[in-house]
Design a protein around this motif. Structure first.
Motif, PDB file in Angstrom:
ATOM      1  N   VAL A   7      35.828 -61.102  -6.195  1.00  8.02           N
ATOM      2  CA  VAL A   7      36.641 -62.286  -6.533  1.00  8.02           C
ATOM      3  C   VAL A   7      35.834 -63.450  -6.048  1.00  8.02           C
ATOM      4  CG1 VAL A   7      37.754 -62.218  -4.109  1.00  8.02           C
ATOM      5  CG2 VAL A   7      38.839 -63.102  -5.816  1.00  8.02           C
ATOM      6  N   THR A   8      36.103 -64.612  -6.581  1.00  7.79           N
ATOM      7  CA  THR A   8      35.161 -65.610  -6.348  1.00  7.79           C
ATOM      8  C   THR A   8      36.171 -66.882  -6.203  1.00  7.79           C
ATOM      9  OG1 THR A   8      35.477 -66.444  -8.751  1.00  7.79           O
ATOM     10  CG2 THR A   8      33.498 -65.131  -8.272  1.00  7.79           C
ATOM     11  N   ASP A   9      35.478 -68.166  -5.417  1.00  7.53           N
ATOM     12  CA  ASP A   9      36.115 -69.090  -5.375  1.00  7.53           C
ATOM     13  C   ASP A   9      37.209 -69.540  -6.387  1.00  7.53           C
ATOM     14  OD1 ASP A   9      35.055 -69.744  -2.773  1.00  7.53           O
ATOM     15  OD2 ASP A   9      33.492 -70.965  -3.452  1.00  7.53           O
ATOM     16  N   SER A  10      36.681 -69.301  -7.437  1.00 10.60           N
ATOM     17  CA  SER A  10      37.677 -69.830  -8.719  1.00 10.60           C
ATOM     18  C   SER A  10      38.472 -68.786  -9.058  1.00 10.60           C
ATOM     19  CB  SER A  10      36.627 -70.168  -9.832  1.00 10.60           C
ATOM     20  OG  SER A  10      36.056 -69.167 -10.472  1.00 10.60           O
ATOM     21  N   VAL A  23      46.935 -57.165  -1.184  1.00 12.39           N
ATOM     22  CA  VAL A  23      45.382 -57.582  -1.638  1.00 12.39           C
ATOM     23  C   VAL A  23      44.823 -57.574  -0.237  1.00 12.39           C
ATOM     24  CG1 VAL A  23      43.767 -58.982  -2.659  1.00 12.39           C
ATOM     25  CG2 VAL A  23      46.104 -58.857  -3.550  1.00 12.39           C
ATOM     26  N   LEU A  24      43.872 -56.409  -0.289  1.00 13.19           N
ATOM     27  CA  LEU A  24      42.806 -56.609   1.239  1.00 13.19           C
ATOM     28  C   LEU A  24      41.669 -57.253   0.539  1.00 13.19           C
ATOM     29  CD1 LEU A  24      42.566 -55.368   3.904  1.00 13.19           C
ATOM     30  CD2 LEU A  24      40.773 -53.750   2.895  1.00 13.19           C
ATOM     31  N   VAL A  25      41.101 -58.465   1.213  1.00 12.80           N
ATOM     32  CA  VAL A  25      39.994 -58.988   0.870  1.00 12.80           C
ATOM     33  C   VAL A  25      38.961 -58.941   1.837  1.00 12.80           C
ATOM     34  CG1 VAL A  25      38.897 -61.179   0.534  1.00 12.80           C
ATOM     35  CG2 VAL A  25      41.358 -61.145  -0.183  1.00 12.80           C
ATOM     36  N   ASP A  26      37.822 -58.358   1.307  1.00 14.60           N
ATOM     37  CA  ASP A  26      36.650 -58.074   2.181  1.00 14.60           C
ATOM     38  C   ASP A  26      35.546 -59.326   2.101  1.00 14.60           C
ATOM     39  OD1 ASP A  26      34.346 -57.066   3.493  1.00 14.60           O
ATOM     40  OD2 ASP A  26      33.956 -55.744   1.982  1.00 14.60           O
ATOM     41  N   TYR A  27      35.240 -59.968   3.027  1.00 12.34           N
ATOM     42  CA  TYR A  27      34.498 -61.303   3.129  1.00 12.34           C
ATOM     43  C   TYR A  27      33.317 -60.722   3.556  1.00 12.34           C
ATOM     44  CZ  TYR A  27      38.604 -64.116   2.979  1.00 12.34           C
ATOM     45  OH  TYR A  27      39.784 -64.914   2.485  1.00 12.34           O
ATOM     46  N   TRP A  28      31.965 -60.792   2.788  1.00 14.22           N
ATOM     47  CA  TRP A  28      30.913 -60.239   3.071  1.00 14.22           C
ATOM     48  C   TRP A  28      29.653 -61.033   2.567  1.00 14.22           C
ATOM     49  CZ3 TRP A  28      27.158 -58.578  -0.536  1.00 14.22           C
ATOM     50  CH2 TRP A  28      27.481 -58.900  -1.901  1.00 14.22           C
ATOM     51  N   ALA A  29      28.446 -60.604   3.315  1.00 14.96           N
ATOM     52  CA  ALA A  29      27.401 -61.298   2.696  1.00 14.96           C
ATOM     53  C   ALA A  29      26.149 -60.242   2.594  1.00 14.96           C
ATOM     54  CB  ALA A  29      26.802 -62.469   3.702  1.00 14.96           C
ATOM     55  N   ASP A  30      25.233 -60.419   2.070  1.00 16.77           N
ATOM     56  CA  ASP A  30      24.014 -59.606   1.909  1.00 16.77           C
ATOM     57  C   ASP A  30      23.297 -59.461   2.870  1.00 16.77           C
ATOM     58  OD1 ASP A  30      22.757 -61.978   1.546  1.00 16.77           O
ATOM     59  OD2 ASP A  30      21.812 -61.692  -0.352  1.00 16.77           O
ATOM     60  N   TRP A  31      23.116 -60.279   3.896  1.00 13.91           N
ATOM     61  CA  TRP A  31      22.420 -60.204   5.202  1.00 13.91           C
ATOM     62  C   TRP A  31      23.209 -59.618   6.280  1.00 13.91           C
ATOM     63  CZ3 TRP A  31      25.221 -62.697   8.590  1.00 13.91           C
ATOM     64  CH2 TRP A  31      26.303 -63.753   8.165  1.00 13.91           C
ATOM     65  N   CYS A  32      24.461 -59.207   6.050  1.00 12.19           N
ATOM     66  CA  CYS A  32      25.445 -58.659   7.113  1.00 12.19           C
ATOM     67  C   CYS A  32      25.326 -57.284   7.172  1.00 12.19           C
ATOM     68  CB  CYS A  32      26.818 -59.270   6.815  1.00 12.19           C
ATOM     69  SG  CYS A  32      27.914 -58.493   7.776  1.00 12.19           S
ATOM     70  N   SER A  33      24.694 -56.584   8.223  1.00 11.37           N
ATOM     71  CA  SER A  33      24.588 -55.245   8.372  1.00 11.37           C
ATOM     72  C   SER A  33      25.932 -54.348   8.355  1.00 11.37           C
ATOM     73  CB  SER A  33      23.608 -54.820   9.462  1.00 11.37           C
ATOM     74  OG  SER A  33      22.334 -55.118   9.194  1.00 11.37           O
ATOM     75  N   ASN A  63      30.219 -68.009  -2.552  1.00 10.38           N
ATOM     76  CA  ASN A  63      31.719 -68.642  -2.758  1.00 10.38           C
ATOM     77  C   ASN A  63      31.935 -69.024  -1.071  1.00 10.38           C
ATOM     78  OD1 ASN A  63      32.500 -67.525  -5.482  1.00 10.38           O
ATOM     79  ND2 ASN A  63      31.450 -65.620  -4.408  1.00 10.38           N
ATOM     80  N   PRO A  64      31.341 -70.245  -0.783  1.00 16.36           N
ATOM     81  CA  PRO A  64      31.912 -70.840   0.394  1.00 16.36           C
ATOM     82  C   PRO A  64      33.343 -71.585   0.490  1.00 16.36           C
ATOM     83  CG  PRO A  64      30.436 -72.433  -0.695  1.00 16.36           C
ATOM     84  CD  PRO A  64      30.587 -71.336  -1.727  1.00 16.36           C
ATOM     85  N   GLN A  65      33.924 -72.000  -0.502  1.00 13.89           N
ATOM     86  CA  GLN A  65      35.047 -72.695  -0.380  1.00 13.89           C
ATOM     87  C   GLN A  65      36.246 -71.785   0.209  1.00 13.89           C
ATOM     88  OE1 GLN A  65      35.716 -73.813  -4.524  1.00 13.89           O
ATOM     89  NE2 GLN A  65      34.712 -75.888  -4.119  1.00 13.89           N
ATOM     90  N   VAL A  66      36.319 -70.769  -0.319  1.00 11.92           N
ATOM     91  CA  VAL A  66      37.518 -69.870   0.302  1.00 11.92           C
ATOM     92  C   VAL A  66      37.370 -69.531   1.635  1.00 11.92           C
ATOM     93  CG1 VAL A  66      38.957 -67.596   0.054  1.00 11.92           C
ATOM     94  CG2 VAL A  66      38.280 -69.148  -2.014  1.00 11.92           C
ATOM     95  N   PRO A  67      36.355 -68.811   1.971  1.00 11.70           N
ATOM     96  CA  PRO A  67      36.112 -68.554   3.470  1.00 11.70           C
ATOM     97  C   PRO A  67      36.355 -69.930   4.389  1.00 11.70           C
ATOM     98  CG  PRO A  67      34.431 -67.673   2.272  1.00 11.70           C
ATOM     99  CD  PRO A  67      35.106 -68.574   1.112  1.00 11.70           C
TER     100      PRO A  67
END
Length: 107
Positions: A7-10, A23-33, A63-67
């Motif tokens: 899912v994206t900001d848009s 809906v379960l949303v998983d907020y993640w980043a590639d640098w996050c172990s 996608n920085p807007q939603v977080p």
């Protein structure tokens, strides 16, 4: 059977806030172990409970807007939305059993 969708900001409003299912949303980043550690658990839950709950992930780097709107301060953060409202939120690595307990009321 379900899978974890991106899912994206848009697309967040349509996919998450307007969903007829929880809906379960998983907020993640590639640098996050811990994000990488929890991802396979989310995949398993999607396979087991995807008919009752929609599972999505949102890359916070792209996608920085939603977080920002949701007040996400740490990763991974999981939010469960029901009828467009957050009913539970968890930050940090979690076990599969912990996540199932959090979802139980909505399965």
């Amino acid at each position: 059977m379900g899978s974890v969708a991106e899912v994206t900001d848009s697309t967040f409003d349509e996919v998450v806030l307007q969903s007829s299912k929880p809906v379960l949303v998983d907020y993640w980043a590639d640098w996050c172990s811990p994000c990488k550690q929890i991802a396979p658990i989310i995949d398993e839950l999607a396979a087991e409970y995807g008919d009752k709950v929609t599972f999505v992930k949102l890359d916070t780097n792209s996608n920085p807007q939603v977080p920002a709107q949701q007040g996400i301060m740490g990763l991974p953060t999981l939010q469960l939305f029901v009828d467009g409202t957050v009913v539970t939120s968890m930050t940090g690595g979690k076990t599969k059993a912990t996540l199932i307990r959090a979802l139980e009321d909505y399965l």
